[in-house]
Write a protein that holds these residues in place. Sequence first.
Motif, short mmCIF file in Angstrom:
data_model
loop_
_atom_site.label_atom_id
_atom_site.label_comp_id
_atom_site.label_asym_id
_atom_site.label_seq_id
_atom_site.Cartn_x
_atom_site.Cartn_y
_atom_site.Cartn_z
N LEU A 127 0.78 -0.89 0.00
CA LEU A 127 -0.25 -0.14 -0.04
C LEU A 127 0.81 1.60 -0.03
O LEU A 127 0.69 2.17 -1.11
CB LEU A 127 -1.14 0.43 1.34
CG LEU A 127 -2.12 -1.11 1.36
CD1 LEU A 127 -2.83 -0.84 2.42
CD2 LEU A 127 -2.95 -0.74 0.26
N ILE A 128 1.56 1.47 0.59
CA ILE A 128 2.74 2.71 0.84
C ILE A 128 3.39 2.51 -0.83
O ILE A 128 3.48 3.51 -0.78
CB ILE A 128 4.04 2.38 1.81
CG1 ILE A 128 2.93 2.55 3.55
CG2 ILE A 128 5.02 3.28 1.79
CD1 ILE A 128 4.58 2.21 4.26
N VAL A 135 -9.64 -0.51 3.38
CA VAL A 135 -10.51 -0.95 4.39
C VAL A 135 -10.27 -2.40 4.44
O VAL A 135 -10.81 -3.27 3.40
CB VAL A 135 -11.69 -0.66 4.16
CG1 VAL A 135 -12.87 -1.42 5.10
CG2 VAL A 135 -12.05 0.95 3.56
N ILE A 136 -10.10 -3.00 5.79
CA ILE A 136 -9.57 -4.89 5.90
C ILE A 136 -11.24 -4.86 5.92
O ILE A 136 -11.88 -4.18 7.26
CB ILE A 136 -8.50 -5.06 7.00
CG1 ILE A 136 -7.76 -4.45 6.26
CG2 ILE A 136 -8.78 -6.59 7.51
CD1 ILE A 136 -6.22 -5.34 7.01
N MET A 137 -11.63 -6.10 6.26
CA MET A 137 -12.89 -6.41 6.52
C MET A 137 -12.51 -8.38 7.46
O MET A 137 -12.24 -8.60 6.28
CB MET A 137 -14.28 -6.15 5.66
CG MET A 137 -15.60 -6.30 6.30
SD MET A 137 -16.59 -6.29 4.85
CE MET A 137 -18.05 -6.66 6.41
N GLY A 138 -12.63 -8.29 8.00
CA GLY A 138 -12.33 -10.26 8.55
C GLY A 138 -13.26 -10.36 9.27
O GLY A 138 -14.34 -9.30 10.05
N GLN A 208 -18.72 -4.40 -3.39
CA GLN A 208 -17.89 -3.14 -2.80
C GLN A 208 -18.68 -1.92 -2.55
O GLN A 208 -18.32 -1.40 -3.06
CB GLN A 208 -16.77 -3.12 -3.35
CG GLN A 208 -16.04 -4.91 -3.22
CD GLN A 208 -14.67 -4.59 -3.00
OE1 GLN A 208 -14.24 -3.87 -2.95
NE2 GLN A 208 -14.51 -5.88 -3.56
N SER A 209 -20.00 -1.82 -3.45
CA SER A 209 -20.04 -0.36 -3.39
C SER A 209 -20.37 -0.30 -2.49
O SER A 209 -20.74 1.55 -2.78
CB SER A 209 -22.22 -0.40 -4.72
OG SER A 209 -22.59 -1.67 -3.87
N ARG A 215 -10.70 0.44 -1.88
CA ARG A 215 -10.47 -1.06 -1.51
C ARG A 215 -10.61 -2.15 -0.65
O ARG A 215 -10.46 -1.53 0.57
CB ARG A 215 -8.33 -0.40 -1.98
CG ARG A 215 -7.82 -2.17 -2.09
CD ARG A 215 -6.62 -2.02 -2.50
NE ARG A 215 -6.25 -1.77 -3.35
CZ ARG A 215 -5.63 -2.41 -4.56
NH1 ARG A 215 -6.31 -3.74 -4.42
NH2 ARG A 215 -5.63 -1.73 -5.91
N LEU A 216 -10.81 -3.28 -0.45
CA LEU A 216 -11.56 -3.62 0.61
C LEU A 216 -10.49 -4.79 0.57
O LEU A 216 -10.10 -5.88 -0.78
CB LEU A 216 -13.50 -4.72 0.34
CG LEU A 216 -13.54 -4.98 1.05
CD1 LEU A 216 -13.79 -4.12 2.57
CD2 LEU A 216 -14.53 -5.51 1.17
#
Length: 464
Positions: A127-128, A135-138, A208-209, A215-216
């Motif tokens: 990402l850098i 966005v992390i979703m777990g 992902q709307s 970004r997911l």
Amino acid sequence: MRYISTRGQAPALSFEEVVLTGLAPDGGLYVPETYPQMSKEEIADLAGLPYHEVAFRVMRPYVGDCIDETTLRDILKKTYASFNHDAVAPLKQLDNNHFLLELFHGPTLAFKDVALQLLGRLLDHFLIKRGERGVIMGATSGDTGSAAIEGCKPCEQVDIYILHPHNRVSEVQRRQMTCVLAPNVHNLAIEGDFDDCQAMVKASFGDQSFLNGQRLIAVNSINWARIMAQIVYYFTSAVALGSPHREVSFSVPSANFGDVFAGYVARKMGLPIKQLIVATNANDILHRTLHSNDFSKKKLEPTLAPSMDIVVSSNFERLLFDLYQQDGKAVAALLEDFQNQATQLDPKAWSKAQEVFASLAVDDATILKVITDAFKRTGELLDPHTATGYLAAEKCATDSSTPVITLATAHPAKFEEAIIKAGFPEGASLPEHMSDLLEREERYTLLPADLKAVQSHLAEVQSK
Ligand SMILES: Cc1ncc(COP(=O)(O)O)c(C=O)c1O
Ligand SMILES: N[C@@H](CCOP(=O)(O)O)C(=O)O
């Protein structure tokens, strides 16, 4: 190295793209197009190397030219320096031919740290480099959540949302997540079970709307990097016992099937693994499928091994794709059937699985007895998940001359209820850095098991 979807309908991606994604757009999981091979000489050369160097040699072909060698070596060195044991994953002899691979010496005391300490650093790196945020979703049944938070909280490029089933994780597990008050960490307690949490995460990758173009990213074992990192300890432990000149077997407490699938990949890469023994708790779908070809859902039951309270097992799909000779359409059709009714694997695919897998389901009463008996026999206090693996190793190993390695997937101090019920009223003590965990302030949001409610919450927090 290119990665393809287990449903066969998505474009192939590079390692970097796979790490920064979740599910493939066709709903499948990414797998390498082919599995890299390690020769006997290359495996023998791993003996005596530090863990991070074995990790480098095993992972290098999967990473390809997405990260240069010096940077990858540096990332791996830093990753495994965060463990509290020099060996990272030490092996203990329990008796003549039964060994315990301790995978709980990372910061959150479960095997998830082995991969999530790395994934956090990989995300940071990519990402850098791209100048992006994500966005992390777990979803977690207890251990992935804290390991992901611990691995990703220093990463300024991400906001992390972890869904856990409300009141269905242990107090230590919950607090390891909810007492982290960093501004980029968000814990959502869901009024449902782990399958509900995982289904909402997967559905969010499908549409992902709600994120308005952000970004997911996945931290669950749907992310290939999780599997890749877990392959390494199969190599270190087998080589310590004489591989490639000697076969070994593994017994793996299993639920989402990521851990044992990493063992399957190690075998495909050339490691001489005789048996992969899959141990489950009373949520026994993996055992029923592997043992009797009964691929049917039953209601999820809360057990004393809560991290394995899972019915819909993500990574089983990766195994199916391999057993079905990469026929993504056949895998998609089978999984659609599975969602709607009891089904079976194609007999040829199932008998291929029989060549390597054995399995056992262990109910709560037996878990308690195993914890008590194993302590008397070996002096080791097993956590309830490891206890299922211990018994499965004893019952399912077919050949007494082949060593069996049981994966110790968590520290017993995370599961006080089971440990007390097994006859240890003092419980097991938490390490020094967590000794005040039960007094720390907690923060989480309670939400219904409803996709729209969860997505609206995320969208609102992200828009602030
Ligand atoms: C302590 C523990 N043991 C075993 C498992 C099962 O691992 P897997 O989901 O990779 O099959 C999990 C989580 O799923 C876990 O947290
Ligand atoms: N047992 C896991 C469940 C999630 O599994 P994952 O390996 O796909 O992240 C947990 O503890 O959360």
